[in-house]
Design an enzyme around this catalytic site. Sequence first.
Site, short mmCIF file in Angstrom:
data_model
loop_
_atom_site.label_atom_id
_atom_site.label_comp_id
_atom_site.label_asym_id
_atom_site.label_seq_id
_atom_site.Cartn_x
_atom_site.Cartn_y
_atom_site.Cartn_z
CB CYS A 263 -47.72 -28.37 -5.18
SG CYS A 263 -48.48 -29.96 -4.75
CG ASP B 215 -50.10 -28.33 -21.44
OD1 ASP B 215 -50.24 -29.42 -20.87
OD2 ASP B 215 -49.00 -27.94 -21.91
CG ASN C 77 -50.41 -39.12 -20.46
OD1 ASN C 77 -51.02 -39.91 -21.19
ND2 ASN C 77 -50.02 -37.93 -20.88
N GLY D 200 -46.68 -42.43 -20.03
CA GLY D 200 -46.21 -41.18 -20.60
C GLY D 200 -46.34 -39.98 -19.68
CG HIS E 11 -51.57 -33.74 -15.21
ND1 HIS E 11 -50.50 -34.27 -14.51
CD2 HIS E 11 -51.31 -33.97 -16.51
CE1 HIS E 11 -49.62 -34.75 -15.37
NE2 HIS E 11 -50.09 -34.59 -16.59
P1 5GP Z 1 -48.01 -35.36 -18.76
O1 5GP Z 1 -47.09 -35.79 -19.87
O2 5GP Z 1 -47.37 -35.47 -17.41
O3 5GP Z 1 -49.36 -36.03 -18.85
O4 5GP Z 1 -48.33 -33.84 -19.06
C1 5GP Z 1 -47.72 -32.78 -18.39
C2 5GP Z 1 -48.21 -31.51 -19.05
O5 5GP Z 1 -47.89 -30.42 -18.21
C3 5GP Z 1 -47.53 -31.23 -20.40
O6 5GP Z 1 -48.54 -31.14 -21.42
C4 5GP Z 1 -46.79 -29.92 -20.18
O7 5GP Z 1 -46.83 -29.08 -21.31
C5 5GP Z 1 -47.54 -29.32 -19.00
N1 5GP Z 1 -46.71 -28.46 -18.14
C6 5GP Z 1 -45.48 -28.77 -17.63
N2 5GP Z 1 -45.04 -27.75 -16.86
C7 5GP Z 1 -46.00 -26.80 -16.89
C8 5GP Z 1 -46.12 -25.50 -16.28
O8 5GP Z 1 -45.22 -25.03 -15.55
N3 5GP Z 1 -47.25 -24.81 -16.52
C9 5GP Z 1 -48.26 -25.29 -17.31
N4 5GP Z 1 -49.32 -24.52 -17.48
N5 5GP Z 1 -48.18 -26.52 -17.89
C10 5GP Z 1 -47.06 -27.25 -17.69
ZN ZN Z 2 -48.21 -31.50 -6.42
#
Ligand code: 5GP
Ligand code: ZN
Length: 124
Positions: free
Chosen positions: A7, A30, A96, A102, A109
């Site tokens: 957000c 990412d 995920n 995970g 997302h």
């Molecule tokens: P999840 O494991 O929740 O499916 O993936 C979360 C993803 O968000 C991870 O690949 C992580 O590298 C990415 N991520 C986490 N914090 C940030 C951020 O502040 N900026 C960006 N661009 N990616 C983020």
């Molecule tokens: Zn949010």
Amino acid sequence: MDNCIFCKIVDKQIPANIVYEDDEVLAFKDINPAAPVHLLIIPKQHVATLSDCSAEHATVLGKMLALAPQLAQEHGIAVTNNGNGERSGGFKTLINTGPDGGQEVYHLHMHVYGGKRPWRGLGT
Ligand code: 5GP
Ligand code: ZN
């Protein structure tokens, strides 16, 4: 949603490398890419997980999914056909959901991964 990092990216309170934006959807790189191309596509409106979605989210979910091939084209990871019926390129989409899925960031997302392999932790 307070204290939601995605957000805050939507609200431009923290920076991100944004690759697409419209009224409903945002896409950005990412921060810790697991593949040469690793994009995240999110709804601008906070929803924590795919498990929290229902029919009212169908439009935005459809937009997120339909954006993936457009971004793949723009980032050089679309499927190409060499004219002999052989395909190359392509990408992986992944959502995920929850602890067993995970999920680490609790704002829905969709990952889009592509580019030259190997990719970290994503199998073949
Ligand atoms: P999840 O494991 O929740 O499916 O993936 C979360 C993803 O968000 C991870 O690949 C992580 O590298 C990415 N991520 C986490 N914090 C940030 C951020 O502040 N900026 C960006 N661009 N990616 C983020
Ligand atoms: Zn949010």
